[in-house]
Design an enzyme around this catalytic site. Structure first.
Site, mmCIF file in Angstrom:
data_model
loop_
_atom_site.group_PDB
_atom_site.id
_atom_site.type_symbol
_atom_site.label_atom_id
_atom_site.label_comp_id
_atom_site.label_asym_id
_atom_site.label_seq_id
_atom_site.Cartn_x
_atom_site.Cartn_y
_atom_site.Cartn_z
ATOM 1 N N ASP A 34 0.807 -1.225 0.000
ATOM 2 C CA ASP A 34 0.000 0.000 0.000
ATOM 3 C C ASP A 34 0.830 1.260 0.000
ATOM 4 O O ASP A 34 2.015 1.242 0.275
ATOM 5 C CB ASP A 34 -0.817 0.026 1.303
ATOM 6 N N LYS A 56 -1.948 4.588 -3.627
ATOM 7 C CA LYS A 56 -2.395 5.779 -4.358
ATOM 8 C C LYS A 56 -1.253 6.369 -5.160
ATOM 9 O O LYS A 56 -0.109 6.309 -4.750
ATOM 10 C CB LYS A 56 -2.832 6.846 -3.360
ATOM 11 N N MET A 171 -7.682 9.632 8.986
ATOM 12 C CA MET A 171 -8.197 10.158 7.716
ATOM 13 C C MET A 171 -9.081 11.381 7.954
ATOM 14 O O MET A 171 -10.124 11.536 7.327
ATOM 15 C CB MET A 171 -9.006 9.076 6.969
HETATM 16 N N1 SAH Z 1 -4.060 0.683 9.429
HETATM 17 C C1 SAH Z 1 -3.496 1.985 9.604
HETATM 18 C C2 SAH Z 1 -4.499 3.071 9.324
HETATM 19 C C3 SAH Z 1 -5.021 3.041 7.917
HETATM 20 S S1 SAH Z 1 -6.150 4.323 7.557
HETATM 21 C C4 SAH Z 1 -2.892 2.102 11.009
HETATM 22 O O1 SAH Z 1 -3.069 1.206 11.817
HETATM 23 O O2 SAH Z 1 -2.206 3.079 11.289
HETATM 24 C C5 SAH Z 1 -5.083 5.567 6.905
HETATM 25 C C6 SAH Z 1 -4.946 6.719 7.860
HETATM 26 O O3 SAH Z 1 -4.123 6.339 8.948
HETATM 27 C C7 SAH Z 1 -4.284 7.944 7.311
HETATM 28 O O4 SAH Z 1 -5.179 8.748 6.585
HETATM 29 C C8 SAH Z 1 -3.830 8.645 8.561
HETATM 30 O O5 SAH Z 1 -4.911 9.280 9.199
HETATM 31 C C9 SAH Z 1 -3.435 7.470 9.431
HETATM 32 N N2 SAH Z 1 -1.994 7.160 9.357
HETATM 33 C C10 SAH Z 1 -1.428 6.019 8.947
HETATM 34 N N3 SAH Z 1 -0.092 6.081 9.061
HETATM 35 C C11 SAH Z 1 0.183 7.299 9.556
HETATM 36 C C12 SAH Z 1 1.388 7.965 9.931
HETATM 37 N N4 SAH Z 1 2.565 7.396 9.779
HETATM 38 N N5 SAH Z 1 1.291 9.212 10.450
HETATM 39 C C13 SAH Z 1 0.108 9.808 10.621
HETATM 40 N N6 SAH Z 1 -1.058 9.225 10.272
HETATM 41 C C14 SAH Z 1 -1.035 7.987 9.766
#
Ligand code: SAH
Length: 509
Positions: A34, A56, A171
């Site tokens: 991803d 993306k 998000m």
């Molecule tokens: N499964 C992921 C989340 C997926 S949804 C997790 O557990 O972290 C995607 C959202 O996760 C992004 O839009 C953002 O809001 C958040 N996100 C994921 N990685 C991030 C990071 N390194 N820093 C800040 N936000 C993050």
């Protein structure tokens, strides 16, 4: 029986990948990854692993969720071990559960490898604890981007506003106005501390702190863009400015490491530990040409050339291989005058029994051309045995000056890694602040792929050059550049700490 694994990649810092995830990546035949999964983790994959990007690009998904699901089932059913690598933890807002359902329906066995979710890690790297005995005895993970097909919000804003939980919105950047308005309307104190953390745990981490009533405006005025978490609650006040991670001296700085094989990885890990975004300059692999008939012909008529200009050690090596294959030696070049560009090339010629007639003081085209003009190259035939794809500056300028130039490819340079395009793009976009050179050959390799003229557009204003010691710096000077940084101790750790010192002085200026 083959299996499919749904694997959490963690929040971005490659060190936060689990040992189990690393083993699964190493064993997988196919890895579907991803946008948020850090690409450097793909180094754990086998050499023949098929890597499929499903994230993306320019805001658009390259594969729709349906296509990803179909691909997962198809690859698994073809007998491949498949790893589906997802940012953070696969079951935290990653649509991981949907992928599992689809695979199970397709008759594929799935195992889950949990990952470190950004909710915990990005906050920790920003200096915010998710819970705290004094002020937050619960935490809520909330999506800021609900399924657009749902008729109305499923969130119970009333209970969220009254919960005294730490609220972590995923998000949520684009919907920040909406989220904050809803919470305020349902009675949350406007002074409640709030923070945004973007690209948490990576070299691009940035955070922004405010109150819930002001943070939408501040995010807008600072152009704060996704991916980011929005954190609301008193734990935000626990942060000490700046966080342990945000204090790192090279955080956010792009540093090019020009690889000299084993050296580069140690420099890379030291720099990454200092917060830098490290770009490995591609290594070049040298290969012989398939057909040497042109070189053989030139050797047969070698007396026709007044000058032979060797531009690299490899040029000498491959030229001599053919010379020897024809049962000849240095004596057959007796009538020609020989130029060597660079001391390493000159030394190689000396090994072959030739003392070059001309070695320029600096290796930029202008000085080579001038040096040869001073030696009456006008109107004479000049042979340049060199790499198949090399910069055209030298032959072009020699011809312009009146020489009859014959360029002869005697070897090929192939990039041992993916193309240098990514680095060129990073330089053009202003993402690179430093280029490091750990030996003279790293300088020479760099300029095989990047022209001194082009680099001059960025140096010294935007990009600083760091050399491990004075000899490397001298080689760099010969290409027309001054080293901005040379450590007192000529070692990799010495170079890293010189960069550290330099960057601190830039900040305090
Ligand atoms: N499964 C992921 C989340 C997926 S949804 C997790 O557990 O972290 C995607 C959202 O996760 C992004 O839009 C953002 O809001 C958040 N996100 C994921 N990685 C991030 C990071 N390194 N820093 C800040 N936000 C993050």
């Amino acid at each position: 029986m083959t299996k499919t694994y749904l694997v959490g990649a963690g929040p971005g810092d490659p060190g936060l990948l689990t040992l189990k995830a690393r083993d699964v990546l190493a064993a997988a035949d196919v890895v579907i990854y991803d946008y948020l999964a850090n690409e450097s983790m793909l180094e754990y994959c086998g050499k023949d692993t098929e890597l499929i990007y499903a994230g993306k690009r320019g805001g658009e998904h390259t594969l729709s969720q349906e296509e990803i699901n179909r691909l997962l089932v198809e690859k698994a059913k073809s007998g491949f071990t498949v790893a589906r690598l997802k940012g953070g933890d696969p079951f935290v807002f990653g649509r991981g559960a949907e992928e599992v359902e689809e695979l199970r329906e397709g008759g594929v066995e799935v195992e889950i490898v949990p990952g470190v979710t950004s909710a915990v890690a990005a906050l920790a790297y920003a200096g915010i604890p998710l819970t705290h005995r004094k002020c937050a005895s619960s935490a809520c993970l909330i999506t800021g981007h609900e399924d657009p097909n749902k008729p109305e919000s499923l969130h119970n804003w009333q209970s969220l506003a009254n919960s005294s939980s730490t609220l972590v919105f995923f998000m949520g950047v684009k919907k920040i106005n909406n989220i904050c308005d809803n919470l305020l309307q349902h009675g949350l104190d406007p002074q409640t501390p709030a923070a945004l953390v973007r690209w948490g745990t990576t070299c691009m981490q940035e955070s922004l702190f405010s109150s819930i009533s002001d943070i939408p405006e501040k995010a807008k005025s600072e152009g704060f863009s996704p991916p980011a978490l929005l954190v609301i609650g008193d734990v935000v006040n626990m942060k000490q400015e700046p966080s342990w991670f945000e204090k790192k001296s090279l955080l956010g700085n792009g540093v090019i490491v020009t690889r000299a094989r084993e050296q580069a990885s140690s420099l890379r890990s030291i720099l990454e530990d200092m917060g830098a975004c490290v770009y490995q300059f591609p290594t070049i692999a040298i290969q012989p040409m398939e057909d040497y008939s042109a070189l053989k012909e030139s050797i047969q008529n070698i007396q026709d050339y007044k000058w032979i200009v060797f531009t690299s050690v490899n040029g000498v090596k491959y030229f001599w291989e053919q010379l020897e294959a024809m049962d000849l030696d240095a004596r057959s070049l007796g009538q020609c005058r020989i130029a060597a560009i660079g001391p390493a090339t000159a030394n190689r010629l000396v090994d072959k029994g030739i003392k070059p007639d001309f070695v320029p003081d600096t290796y930029v085209a202008e000085s080579i051309v001038q040096g040869l003009l001073d030696r009456n190259v006008q109107g004479e035939k000049v042979l340049i045995p060199r790499a198949e794809k090399a910069r055209e500056v030298l032959p072009g300028e020699l011809e312009e000056a009146g020489a009859k130039v014959e360029v002869l490819p005697v070897y090929k340079t192939v990039l041992a890694e993916e193309s240098s395009g990514k680095i060129n793009q990073a330089i053009e976009q202003g993402s690179i602040q430093y280029i490091t050179f750990t030996s003279s050959s790293t300088v020479e390799n760099f300029f095989q792929l990047f022209s001194p003229r082009e680099l001059a557009n960025y140096v010294p204003n935007n990009i600083k050059l760091a050399c491990i010691g004075p000899i490397t710096a001298r080689t760099l000077e010969n290409y027309g550049f001054q080293a901005d940084i040379i450590p007192e101790e000529y070692t990799i750790p010495g170079l890293a700490s010189a960069l550290d010192k330099f960057s601190q002085s830039v900040i305090s200026d």
